[in-house]
Each structure stands twice: as C-alpha cells, then as structure tokens.
Design an enzyme around this catalytic site. Structure first.
Site, mmCIF file in Angstrom:
data_model
loop_
_atom_site.group_PDB
_atom_site.id
_atom_site.type_symbol
_atom_site.label_atom_id
_atom_site.label_comp_id
_atom_site.label_asym_id
_atom_site.label_seq_id
_atom_site.Cartn_x
_atom_site.Cartn_y
_atom_site.Cartn_z
ATOM 1 N N GLU A 34 21.085 41.533 65.614
ATOM 2 C CA GLU A 34 21.690 42.610 66.386
ATOM 3 C C GLU A 34 22.337 41.952 67.602
ATOM 4 O O GLU A 34 21.681 41.171 68.300
ATOM 5 C CB GLU A 34 20.602 43.602 66.833
ATOM 6 N N ARG A 260 6.750 35.591 61.696
ATOM 7 C CA ARG A 260 7.702 35.205 62.721
ATOM 8 C C ARG A 260 7.193 33.992 63.491
ATOM 9 O O ARG A 260 5.997 33.707 63.512
ATOM 10 C CB ARG A 260 8.021 36.356 63.678
ATOM 11 N N LYS A 270 14.092 39.050 72.751
ATOM 12 C CA LYS A 270 15.364 39.178 73.471
ATOM 13 C C LYS A 270 15.207 40.060 74.703
ATOM 14 O O LYS A 270 15.835 39.801 75.725
ATOM 15 C CB LYS A 270 16.417 39.775 72.539
HETATM 16 P P1 ATP Z 1 13.716 40.169 69.252
HETATM 17 O O1 ATP Z 1 12.354 40.679 68.963
HETATM 18 O O2 ATP Z 1 13.745 38.896 70.002
HETATM 19 O O3 ATP Z 1 14.646 41.189 69.854
HETATM 20 P P2 ATP Z 1 14.817 40.872 66.773
HETATM 21 O O4 ATP Z 1 14.061 40.700 65.513
HETATM 22 O O5 ATP Z 1 14.927 42.234 67.305
HETATM 23 O O6 ATP Z 1 14.311 39.833 67.819
HETATM 24 P P3 ATP Z 1 17.338 40.576 65.499
HETATM 25 O O7 ATP Z 1 18.663 40.284 66.083
HETATM 26 O O8 ATP Z 1 17.112 41.899 64.888
HETATM 27 O O9 ATP Z 1 16.289 40.317 66.645
HETATM 28 O O10 ATP Z 1 16.905 39.419 64.495
HETATM 29 C C1 ATP Z 1 17.713 38.855 63.502
HETATM 30 C C2 ATP Z 1 16.831 38.211 62.483
HETATM 31 O O11 ATP Z 1 16.025 37.200 63.081
HETATM 32 C C3 ATP Z 1 15.878 39.212 61.855
HETATM 33 O O12 ATP Z 1 15.916 39.047 60.458
HETATM 34 C C4 ATP Z 1 14.534 38.860 62.423
HETATM 35 O O13 ATP Z 1 13.516 39.118 61.501
HETATM 36 C C5 ATP Z 1 14.677 37.362 62.715
HETATM 37 N N1 ATP Z 1 13.792 36.952 63.809
HETATM 38 C C6 ATP Z 1 13.750 37.456 65.050
HETATM 39 N N2 ATP Z 1 12.777 36.889 65.780
HETATM 40 C C7 ATP Z 1 12.179 35.977 64.977
HETATM 41 C C8 ATP Z 1 11.087 35.072 65.136
HETATM 42 N N3 ATP Z 1 10.420 34.971 66.290
HETATM 43 N N4 ATP Z 1 10.747 34.284 64.079
HETATM 44 C C9 ATP Z 1 11.420 34.375 62.934
HETATM 45 N N5 ATP Z 1 12.444 35.207 62.718
HETATM 46 C C10 ATP Z 1 12.826 36.012 63.707
HETATM 47 MG MG MG Z 2 15.632 43.659 65.675
#
Ligand code: ATP
Ligand code: MG
Length: 552
Positions: A34, A260, A270
């Site tokens: 995102e 994760r 983020k």
């Molecule tokens: P955050 O919690 O930091 O906002 P998010 O999952 O909301 O992260 P996205 O932009 O939706 O952020 O993530 C894009 C991809 O990265 C998703 O498929 C998510 O599962 C993966 N991802 C995010 N954080 C991690 C992590 N700590 N380890 C592995 N994969 C991750």
């Molecule tokens: Mg997300």
C-alpha cells in the site's frame, strides 16, 4: 551447501508439487504494497520471497499497489517503492499495476452481489455497525437494512457513488452470516463513502472498496497463482474464498501465509516509522538510522546484503523475532569482501617527522583492498607532517598497547616505520603534536637494525588530504522490543543514535568517493559517502566487530 541444495521451504515445496501435478502451469506471484509509506526491512522479506519464487520457478511477479485508501496514500510513496524494488535487483512483470485500475470491475461485482441477494446497502454508521457486529463470545445482530430489496440497494449504491450521501452515513455490506465464529464473515463492508481525491483516479470516485473486497479479487484478475501474505490474514481467507466463489472471477488464486519478519531493536510498522518522521525524531524516511530500504541504502547497505539476510532468515509458518546482529553480519560480510580500503583519522593528532626533509614529499602506493585484485591501487601522498588518531598515541604504555609510544616504533600503514621522541603540549596540558622520526628504508620492509615496530596504524598526510564530516550511528532504539508492555515506543528511542565528527581527515582519494559506495576505513569501520548532502559527508554503515554468532 549451495543455493540449490538447500532444503526447500514450505512454499517451494507447495509450488514444486503444483507444477509437477500441473495444478499450476506458470507461477505468478505479486508484491502488493500500500503506498502509504516507505518500504521497511519486513517488506524486503516479502519482496525477496515473491520475486524469488517467481525467479526460481520460471514464473513472473507483479508489482501491484494496493491503493484502496486514498486518505493515507501518496504518489511520492509510489515512486519510492518502485525505486526500492528495482534497487534490490528485481524486475516486475510488465507495467506497474494498481488496484485502482480495477475499480470499475469491483463496482460491477458489487452490483452483481446485490442482484444475487448477497449484498445490501446498510444505513448504520460505523459506530453502530461496530456494536451490531458482536464479539468473539457474542453473535452479531442483523442490520435493520439486511432485507432491503436488490432494487433499492442498487439505486442507493449508485447514489453513494455519485456523492449524494455523507461519509459514514451508508455502506455496502456482504450478506454472509452475522452469527459466524469468524467475525470477518459477519456481513463485512464492501464499500465506504469517502469523498477523497485519489492519486491515480483523481475525483472519479466518492466510494472506495474495502481492502478485503479488493485484495483477493486483484489477485484473481491478475491470474496470481500463489497469493502469499503474512499470518495475520489467515482469518480473512474464508472471506476471500467467499468472494472468489460468489463472483464471476477469471482465476482462482490460493492464499498461503508466512511469518512476518520482526527484528529486535527495530520497529517494522509503517505507522510507527511515519511517527518517527512526522515528529522529527529522524531526518526523513531515508534517514540512515531508519529500517527502511531507502535508509539502509543511504547508510551503505548493498542489495546483495539485504537479499542475503532474507535468505538466511528463511521462510516459516510462524512469527518470530530475528536478532538484528544477523542483518549487521550480512552487510559486514559483504563489505569485508568487497569494499575498498581507505584511511581516515577521526581525532587528528599532528606528527612531525623531524628527520624527513622539509618541503619533500613522495607518493606511496597501496592495494585498493587485500580481498580484491580488480580494484586499482591507491596513491598515498607522504610528507614531513602527517596526522594520526589521538587514540593511537601515548606517552607511556604497557606492552598491550601496540601503537605509537615515546621511544617506541610503530608502522604507518603502507608507509614507513616511525619512532616517537617527544609530545608537545599546550598550556592546558593536552598533547597537540608529536615529534617523531622516520626509520629509513622501511616502506614494505622491516628496519635494518632489527628493532621491529609494534602494530600498524592509519594516518593521513598533512599536505594533501580530504576533509569531511563523519556521522557515526548507534541503534535507534535502546531496548530489544521498543514499546513492549504497552509503553510508548518513542520513549525507547536512543538519544545518542547519531554522533557527528565534523572535522575528520581522510586520504585524498576519498574526494572522489561515489555516493553510497562502501569503504572500509581501516581500523574504524565501514562507511559510505552520503547521497543527499552537497558537501563531503560519510555515514557509518557498521562497525568492524561482529556480535553475531553464526549457528554451528
Ligand atoms: P505495515 O504493518 O508496516 O504497515 P503492511 O503489511 O501494512 O505493513 P503493506 O504495504 O500492506 O504493508 O505490505 C505489502 C506486503 O509486505 C504485504 O504482502 C505484507 O504481508 C508484507 N509485509 C509487511 N510487513 C512485513 C513483515 N514485517 N515481514 C514480512 N512481510 C511483510
Ligand atoms: Mg497492509
């Protein structure tokens, strides 16, 4: 063990099997960020995983922006994310994709569900909807509008789209099961009214699909075969499957969840990283202390080191916390093998070589790195005055101190053996200069009189050198789990994470250092030239000492 001999992780096993049984013809994965912030080290894991699987199995990986929430998204983040993925060395299939380019289809699919009696426009506001939803122990209550006619819902949805209603006054919900043990199935929201400008679609829409109504369908539209996400989405899977079963989708992706990445001494969210930026704790998303890909890049981490790290931690079906020392080990190992060497003095102390003729200079030569024959030799100008580090001189010292001491010898790296005679002090008693002598004919040779030097120290010529600022970094957080136990994570910020040496001296070749290109400053650590500052500034990438114990 080489790459291909490593045991397959669970996803590689699944894919191998799917290809063998022809369940899958060609593997298609995607990385779906995102655009509401910069990517962090956790995303690097997901990128390496998704692109890595496609690469390994001869498939393709899409880069798709999951841009369903315009309030928090920006074009600048889109650009930063593209740059990061490319920098890591991955190539997405075709053009970049956007969930927003499927909004028309999602809208048609929403109408389809209404016509089938599987969705309705609900008049509860968000707060009421929350109350009606029930809890883990109590079933939910049906919305008063649950039995609204398809005709009426279709009309209301159209009017929601046209901007006739206020935000929060209506939503479109799926009609599934208000008593389900899985709360995600209690008539989840498909569309919300949001009178927001969108970075891709402008002002076309007044309603936006929920993440849940969009994510799985995006994968279906793109023909994603293996839809890989983190564990927290396991509970959403029944809902994604419900959409796939109840919509005329062209493909049926299968979702797999993995654990994760969490790192100690680090935050990987983020939202929290944005807070560090917004509150000025760090100097932007790409501050070299940030665990963002852009921050690591600016700090001198290489794509290879991040990929190596992601490979080392592997992929599992459970969450865990990885020791940040492992990441530090990966970059240190890379730079030890690949970085050019250079000499730098952080706390300069002048040494006058009294038997070296005034006005005379010479150019010495030294290897670019002991580990790389392909790097050009460096030229080291030498003259009567040189600078060494204050730490490398003592008036008196015991045998353990293998550096310069009065009456003793030490070697200047790549140059002569010298012997110290006298320390000159100012009125306050601080040593401001050392008088010493060059031992003749000792470049690359031991002294003819057989008195060997103790140790080798770095130095910089006084007549020809590079002056610059050095930024030394410590961890951004003082504790292993910032914010643990309900504390504010900002209270765990290390106030000493940055220290600046404004007047460091380095060998002359550093004037030509390319930004982000790694050097080992001998006996100090690994550094790279900052990519944003106009003047000459070096960021410390990592120290020399490794605290990571490799498993046996
Ligand atoms: P955050 O919690 O930091 O906002 P998010 O999952 O909301 O992260 P996205 O932009 O939706 O952020 O993530 C894009 C991809 O990265 C998703 O498929 C998510 O599962 C993966 N991802 C995010 N954080 C991690 C992590 N700590 N380890 C592995 N994969 C991750
Ligand atoms: Mg997300």
């Amino acid at each position: 063990m080489t790459e291909n001999e490593k045991p397959l992780n669970f996803l590689e096993q699944i894919i191998t099997n799917d290809l063998e049984t022809a369940t899958t013809q060609k593997v298609i994965t995607r990385f779906p960020p995102e655009p509401n912030g910069f990517l962090h080290i956790g995303h690097a894991k997901s990128i390496c995983l998704n692109f890595g699987l496609a690469e390994r199995f001869g498939g393709e990986c899409n880069l798709r922006f999951d841009d369903t929430n315009p309030a928090k998204e920006e074009q600048a983040y889109v650009e930063a994310i593209k740059k990061d993925v490319e920098w890591l060395g991955f190539k997405w299939a075709g053009e970049v994709r956007y969930a927003s380019s499927y909004f028309d289809t999602f809208y048609e699919w929403a109408q389809h569900l209404i016509k089938e009696g599987k969705a309705y426009v609900c008049d509860l506001n968000p707060e009421q909807a929350r109350e009606y939803r029930g809890s883990l122990t109590e079933p939910g209550k049906a919305s008063p509008n649950r039995e609204r006619s398809a005709e009426e819902s279709l009309d209301l949805l159209e009017r929601m789209k046209n901007g006739e209603f206020d935000e929060g006054s209506k939503s479109l919900r799926a009609k599934i099961d208000m008593a389900s043990g899985n709360i995600n199935l209690r008539d989840p929201v498909l569309y919300r009214i949001r009178k927001q400008h969108h970075h891709q679609t402008g002002d076309k829409w007044c309603i936006y699909p929920s993440y849940d109504f969009a994510h799985g369908q995006e994968d279906a539209i793109e023909g994603v075969t293996h839809s890989i996400c983190t564990l927290e989405f396991a509970d959403h899977k029944p809902l994604y499957n419900w959409f796939i079963e109840n919509l005329p989708v062209p493909n049926t992706p299968t979702q797999y969840e993995f654990g994760r990445l969490n790192l100690n001494y680090t935050v990987t969210s983020k939202r929290k990283l944005k807070q560090l930026v917004d509150e000025g704790v760090v100097d932007g998303w790409d501050d070299p202390r940030m665990p963002t890909i852009a921050g690591y890049r600016r700090r001198g981490y290489t794509p290879a080191s991040l990929r190596k790290f992601c490979d080392m931690i592997g992929v599992t079906r459970s969450d865990g916390v990885v020791d940040v020392a492992m990441l530090e080990h990966a970059i240190r190992d890379d730079l030890d093998k690949n970085a050019a060497r250079a000499m730098c003095v952080l706390k300069p102390l002048k040494v006058v070589l009294t038997n070296y003729p005034e006005g005379q200079t010479e150019d010495l030569s030294i290897a670019g790195s002991p580990n790389r024959d392909d790097l050009p030799a460096r030229t080291l100008p030498f003259g009567r005055e040189v600078f060494i580090d204050q730490e490398d001189f003592r008036e008196e010292a015991n045998k353990k101190f293998k550096r310069l001491v009065i009456g003793k010898r030490t070697r200047l790296r790549g140059a002569y053996v010298i012997e110290a005679d006298e320390a000159i002090k100012n009125d306050a008693g601080d040593i401001i200069e050392v008088r010493a002598r060059v031992i003749e004919d000792t470049v690359g040779k031991d002294p003819a009189d057989g008195v060997k030097p103790k140790g080798v120290i770095q130095w910089v010529a006084a007549h020809k050198n590079a002056k610059f600022e050095v930024r030394l970094y410590d961890r951004l957080f003082n504790v292993e789990a910032p914010g643990a136990g309900g504390k504010d994570f900002l209270d765990d910020v290390n106030p000493n994470s940055l220290s600046v040496v404004s007047q460091a001296l380095g060998e002359i070749g550093l004037l030509d250092a390319a930004p982000e290109q790694g050097y080992q400053f001998e006996r100090i650590g690994y550094f790279c030239r900052d990519s944003k500052e106009q003047g000459l500034v070096f960021n410390q990438t990592i120290g020399l000492r490794d605290s990571f114990n490799k498993p046996a």
